[in-house]
Design a protein around this motif. Sequence first.
Motif, PDB file in Angstrom:
ATOM      1  N   UNK A 142       0.833  -1.220   0.000  1.00 13.36           N
ATOM      2  CA  UNK A 142       0.000   0.000   0.000  1.00 13.36           C
ATOM      3  C   UNK A 142       0.862   1.262   0.000  1.00 13.36           C
ATOM      4  N   UNK A 143       1.877   1.290   0.866  1.00 14.23           N
ATOM      5  CA  UNK A 143       2.659   2.515   1.068  1.00 14.23           C
ATOM      6  C   UNK A 143       3.849   2.577   0.100  1.00 14.23           C
ATOM      7  N   UNK A 144       4.714   1.541   0.125  1.00 13.37           N
ATOM      8  CA  UNK A 144       5.967   1.603  -0.632  1.00 13.37           C
ATOM      9  C   UNK A 144       5.769   1.368  -2.130  1.00 13.37           C
ATOM     10  N   UNK A 145       4.865   0.453  -2.488  1.00 13.21           N
ATOM     11  CA  UNK A 145       4.707   0.072  -3.902  1.00 13.21           C
ATOM     12  C   UNK A 145       3.666   0.953  -4.594  1.00 13.21           C
ATOM     13  N   UNK A 146       2.463   1.012  -4.027  1.00  9.29           N
ATOM     14  CA  UNK A 146       1.378   1.761  -4.686  1.00  9.29           C
ATOM     15  C   UNK A 146       1.390   3.243  -4.325  1.00  9.29           C
ATOM     16  N   UNK A 147       2.088   3.613  -3.232  1.00 11.42           N
ATOM     17  CA  UNK A 147       2.149   5.018  -2.797  1.00 11.42           C
ATOM     18  C   UNK A 147       0.749   5.634  -2.758  1.00 11.42           C
ATOM     19  N   UNK A 148      -0.135   4.914  -2.068  1.00  5.67           N
ATOM     20  CA  UNK A 148      -1.537   5.358  -1.973  1.00  5.67           C
ATOM     21  C   UNK A 148      -1.602   6.741  -1.329  1.00  5.67           C
ATOM     22  N   UNK A 149      -2.460   7.602  -1.884  1.00  6.47           N
ATOM     23  CA  UNK A 149      -2.627   8.979  -1.388  1.00  6.47           C
ATOM     24  C   UNK A 149      -4.086   9.206  -0.956  1.00  6.47           C
ATOM     25  N   UNK A 150      -4.261  10.230  -0.160  1.00  6.03           N
ATOM     26  CA  UNK A 150      -5.605  10.600   0.308  1.00  6.03           C
ATOM     27  C   UNK A 150      -6.529  10.810  -0.885  1.00  6.03           C
ATOM     28  N   UNK A 151      -7.743  10.304  -0.767  1.00  7.14           N
ATOM     29  CA  UNK A 151      -8.746  10.498  -1.814  1.00  7.14           C
ATOM     30  C   UNK A 151      -8.740   9.418  -2.876  1.00  7.14           C
ATOM     31  N   UNK A 165      -6.695  -7.401   6.437  1.00 10.35           N
ATOM     32  CA  UNK A 165      -7.199  -6.524   7.507  1.00 10.35           C
ATOM     33  C   UNK A 165      -6.197  -5.421   7.822  1.00 10.35           C
ATOM     34  N   UNK A 166      -4.910  -5.672   7.569  1.00 14.16           N
ATOM     35  CA  UNK A 166      -3.938  -4.572   7.702  1.00 14.16           C
ATOM     36  C   UNK A 166      -4.017  -3.616   6.494  1.00 14.16           C
ATOM     37  N   UNK A 167      -4.170  -4.170   5.297  1.00 18.18           N
ATOM     38  CA  UNK A 167      -4.217  -3.316   4.100  1.00 18.18           C
ATOM     39  C   UNK A 167      -5.390  -2.341   4.177  1.00 18.18           C
ATOM     40  N   UNK A 168      -6.540  -2.824   4.637  1.00 17.39           N
ATOM     41  CA  UNK A 168      -7.706  -1.935   4.805  1.00 17.39           C
ATOM     42  C   UNK A 168      -7.346  -0.786   5.743  1.00 17.39           C
ATOM     43  N   UNK A 169      -6.712  -1.114   6.857  1.00 23.16           N
ATOM     44  CA  UNK A 169      -6.433  -0.082   7.864  1.00 23.16           C
ATOM     45  C   UNK A 169      -5.342   0.887   7.418  1.00 23.16           C
ATOM     46  N   UNK A 170      -4.316   0.393   6.726  1.00 23.26           N
ATOM     47  CA  UNK A 170      -3.262   1.297   6.254  1.00 23.26           C
ATOM     48  C   UNK A 170      -3.809   2.234   5.175  1.00 23.26           C
ATOM     49  N   UNK A 171      -4.600   1.684   4.241  1.00 29.03           N
ATOM     50  CA  UNK A 171      -5.158   2.534   3.176  1.00 29.03           C
ATOM     51  C   UNK A 171      -6.081   3.588   3.779  1.00 29.03           C
ATOM     52  N   UNK A 172      -6.876   3.166   4.744  1.00 27.25           N
ATOM     53  CA  UNK A 172      -7.769   4.119   5.399  1.00 27.25           C
ATOM     54  C   UNK A 172      -6.967   5.191   6.153  1.00 27.25           C
ATOM     55  N   UNK A 173      -5.899   4.753   6.821  1.00 26.82           N
ATOM     56  CA  UNK A 173      -5.047   5.691   7.566  1.00 26.82           C
ATOM     57  C   UNK A 173      -4.472   6.760   6.634  1.00 26.82           C
ATOM     58  N   UNK A 175      -5.977   7.962   4.173  1.00 29.32           N
ATOM     59  CA  UNK A 175      -7.069   8.813   3.677  1.00 29.32           C
ATOM     60  C   UNK A 175      -7.713   8.317   2.408  1.00 29.32           C
ATOM     61  N   UNK A 176      -7.455   7.054   2.057  1.00 25.65           N
ATOM     62  CA  UNK A 176      -8.062   6.504   0.844  1.00 25.65           C
ATOM     63  C   UNK A 176      -9.509   6.093   1.114  1.00 25.65           C
ATOM     64  N   UNK A 177     -10.271   5.945   0.024  1.00 29.24           N
ATOM     65  CA  UNK A 177     -11.618   5.364   0.067  1.00 29.24           C
ATOM     66  C   UNK A 177     -11.419   3.871  -0.173  1.00 29.24           C
ATOM     67  N   UNK A 178     -11.799   3.040   0.814  1.00 24.91           N
ATOM     68  CA  UNK A 178     -11.446   1.621   0.764  1.00 24.91           C
ATOM     69  C   UNK A 178     -12.657   0.754   0.420  1.00 24.91           C
ATOM     70  N   UNK A 179     -12.485  -0.058  -0.619  1.00 24.68           N
ATOM     71  CA  UNK A 179     -13.491  -1.040  -1.018  1.00 24.68           C
ATOM     72  C   UNK A 179     -12.915  -2.417  -0.677  1.00 24.68           C
ATOM     73  N   UNK A 180     -13.688  -3.260   0.008  1.00 25.25           N
ATOM     74  CA  UNK A 180     -13.163  -4.536   0.503  1.00 25.25           C
ATOM     75  C   UNK A 180     -14.061  -5.681   0.084  1.00 25.25           C
TER      76      UNK A 180
END
Length: 327
Positions: A142-151, A165-173, A175-180
């Motif tokens: 989520x962070x190092x590879x995709x460099x997910x950003x808010x929004x 369950x970690x990926x959902x929480x990191x993406x949400x942290x 500021x992403x909109x998370x679909x699971x």
Amino acid sequence: MSADTMRAVVQDTFGGPEALRVAEVTRPVPLPTEVLVRVHAAGINPVDWKTRGGSGMAGLLGEPPFTLGWDVSGVVEEVGFGVTTLKAGDEVYGMPWFPRAANAYAEYVTAPARQFARKPATLDHVHAAAVPLAALTAWQAVVDTARVRAGQRVLVTAAAGGVGHFAVQFARHLGAHVVATAGAARHPWLKELGADEVIDYTSTRFEDATAGIDVVIDLVGDDHDLTGTRSLKVLRPGGLLVAVPAGVSPELAAAAEAAGVRVTPFLVEPDGAALTTIAALIDAGEVAVEVERAFPLEQAGAAHARGEAGRTRGKLVLTTGVGPGAN
Ligand SMILES: NC(=O)c1ccc[n+]([C@@H]2O[C@H](COP(=O)([O-])OP(=O)(O)OC[C@H]3O[C@@H](n4cnc5c(N)ncnc54)[C@H](OP(=O)(O)O)[C@@H]3O)[C@@H](O)[C@H]2O)c1
């Protein structure tokens, strides 16, 4: 048992869960830069049972006998020459040596000091052992590879599992909109963890229910209902699929190119510094750790059978019988 030996789970052949047995083996000794850790709990991951059966990392571990496992939480017993960042008595957790053998289903492990981090203070060893491989996978994807950003819109498949369950929480942290995606029974819990939309993969094809996704963290893969290939349909032009379970086949690469989206293979790496950051998020109450069940070392086979069923909520963990909460 002498001071030079310890209990460990070993296997003498590739095979099913019944191949796992507890044996007395030689206790490892830390080399310079390494620490000897008294393992309180060892996390279980799908790569463990894949390797047990002859796939996964079996090619790197070689022929049995060997001891599985990478995730540990425990207490530093001894430090090798040159280690200045840890000392005897420190509580640590880590995923050392991956993808080489770490022999973590055992009472003691040795590994480079910097592949460990201080255990989250708010977690017991059982919960801390559930973190490293799954959370590092989620973090590095989520962070190092995709460099997910808010929004951004992020789809996590198999969101109710260890990595998910970690990926959902990191993406949400971030500021992403998370679909699971998960079975319906897990939806209320995943919403508590921060999922904005949940899709029951048993009744709905996710490509019929969502679109305009910037990043897919696929934790299911093409072996199950072509989940990776189907996820290309939900990506926006130029979006990224991180193909976590089994890499990128030539067919998947060609389909991504034809669809005008990107796809990358992925393999988790040891990272003590990232584990320090993750521990801070856990201790701040930003990230929760779910352990479905802990099993004693002697029940490693039963734990693998449960994991292989593919329905685990969060994580499964082995305990060695030391420390509060053991077994
Ligand atoms: N490349 C790497 O570095 C790396 C690192 C870590 C993991 N992995 C791989 O990534 C995969 C996931 O690992 P994990 O530890 O998260 O596994 P896990 O914890 O065993 O996953 C179990 C979860 O999968 C869900 N699930 C099963 N089939 C599903 C489907 N078709 N759609 C949506 N959810 C589904 C189940 O949810 P329900 O109960 O709701 O059905 C269950 O909660 C494994 O293949 C693992 O080997 C790769």
